[in-house]
Structure formats: structure tokens, C-alpha cells
Design an enzyme around this catalytic site. Sequence first.
Site, PDB file in Angstrom:
ATOM      1  NE  ARG A 176      42.814  67.791  38.199  1.00  0.00           N
ATOM      2  CZ  ARG A 176      42.791  67.083  37.076  1.00  0.00           C
ATOM      3  NH1 ARG A 176      43.501  67.488  36.028  1.00  0.00           N
ATOM      4  NH2 ARG A 176      42.086  65.975  36.991  1.00  0.00           N
ATOM      5  CB  CYS A 234      48.822  63.530  34.293  1.00  0.00           C
ATOM      6  SG  CYS A 234      48.344  62.726  32.740  1.00  0.00           S
TER       7      CYS A 234
END
Length: 286
Positions: A176, A234
Site C-alpha cells: 500500500r 496508517c
Amino acid sequence: MDTLLDAAALKERLKAGKRTVLLDVRWALGDPHGREHYLRGHLPGAVFVDLATELAAPADPRRGRHPLPPREQFEEAARRWGVNNDDVVVAYDDSGNMAAARLWWMLRDAGFGSVHLLDGGLAAWRAAGFELASGPEQPEPGDVTLGDGAMPAIDAGEAASWSRHGLLLDARAGERYRGEVEPIDPRAGHIPGAVSAPTSANLAADGRFLSPAELRARFEALGVGAGVATAVYCGSGVTAAHEVAALEIAGFRAALYPGSFSEWSTDPSNDVVTGTAPYGQEAASR
């Protein structure tokens, strides 16, 4: 106050009758059945905490997928769980404390210092052969008074310039960060200047945190140091709290970006870069 408490120490504490509030934060990305898992088996006396509704406000493009709830709402929830001002709280989940760390951080941010993570979570309790209970728990309401702002935190504006004077860590999975996949947020990649530091690398194979020395070595290799201002994000501010806890275990203090990439990537004025380099593929090729 130590960040972690192991299963044997918790068992002894409970056996001795010491006042302890157990909070079960059974939540994982893509799994909406946390309460059902809890009802099938949990630590005796543990109260279920719903991350989506009790540890977060409704999703808001301006604040991310899991915005921090108002202080009053969090205090009301904590009282519902039976928390009093002088209690010791132990939080856990069944995913290496990836979710429980959100509750740990929020209580610490609220000025509640006596909170631990059960190292290894439910798996460690089971591995020790300790008993489980099933069904719901209904504690007596507590009277805790919570504040806010006790833990360092940054916003999007600070995240944009953080890497110019400090270290910004991206706690998501490497794919990611690199922008190879993005299953949830509107754009793939990472905040310019951020360094990849997947939260999963904080844990050993059994789901327990690495030792303080191992965590310290890990973070120092990423650029963390005594004089380095460090912040973490995150996807939505949940697992980044786990990284803040790991940094604390290693002896470092770090700020949390609560809105994280879900907030950042929704704003078209914010740049997003891809690849393994902090400033993206073009910077890496120069």
C-alpha cells in the site's frame, strides 16, 4: 506505567483480586463480526468495545475513515465499560493488538495512565491454557473522568512538512505504501517524505511484540533517534497507534496522525507519491 502486560502476570493479578477492567477490542479490517467473535469466547469479565462506534466518530472525508470521537462521547463509553478513575485497564484483541492499541492510545491521550496491552492478545491467553468465558458481560457503570491532548498528535498540515525536520513513518503494508494496491482509500501511494514501516514488523510470529532491544534496532534502522521528531500514520489512524506503542516500548516518543492516509488522500490538494522512495519514483531515479 509499562505498555505491556503478559498473560501470566494478568492471570496472577486477577487471581489476587486486584481491580482490573478487561476490554476486548475484537476488530479487524474487513471483518464486521467482532461482537460475535467476542460472544463465542473472551477473557472472563472482559467487556466488548466496538471500535467502529465507540472508538471512532462517523467517517468524514475531511477527517478520515475513523476520526477520533469527541471527548464527551469517549468518556461516556468508558463509563459504560465500567472504568473508574483509579482502575487498571487491560485491552486486548485477537489480531496482535492492532485494534486494541487504538484504545490504549485514546486512554493515554485522555490522561488515563493505568492502561496496558495484553501482550499477544487473546492468542497468548489461549496458549497459556487459561479459561475463556462466553456471552455478554454487563459491568457496573464507572465514573471515570477523561481529558484529551496528553499524547502528541499532528494534523494534515503538519504531516505535509514533517519530513523536512523529522521522520514520518507509514505503518501500512508495504504494497500500500508503494501504491501497488489500494483497497479502500481514493488514491494509492504514500505521503511525500514518508518512510515505510509496516506495523506487522513490530510483532514476533506468536503475535507478541518484539523485545525492546529488537524494536529499538528496527526503528533506529529506519532513522528514529533521540533527537529525531517522529510521527506515524496508517490508513485511518488505527494501526498507527500500534506503531506508537511499539516505539514507546523501544524507548521513543512519537506523534500520531489520527486522520492518516484516508484523510490525506481524499483532499485533492495533497500530493501522493508511489514507489519505494520517500519522495516517489521520480525522486528515486534522479
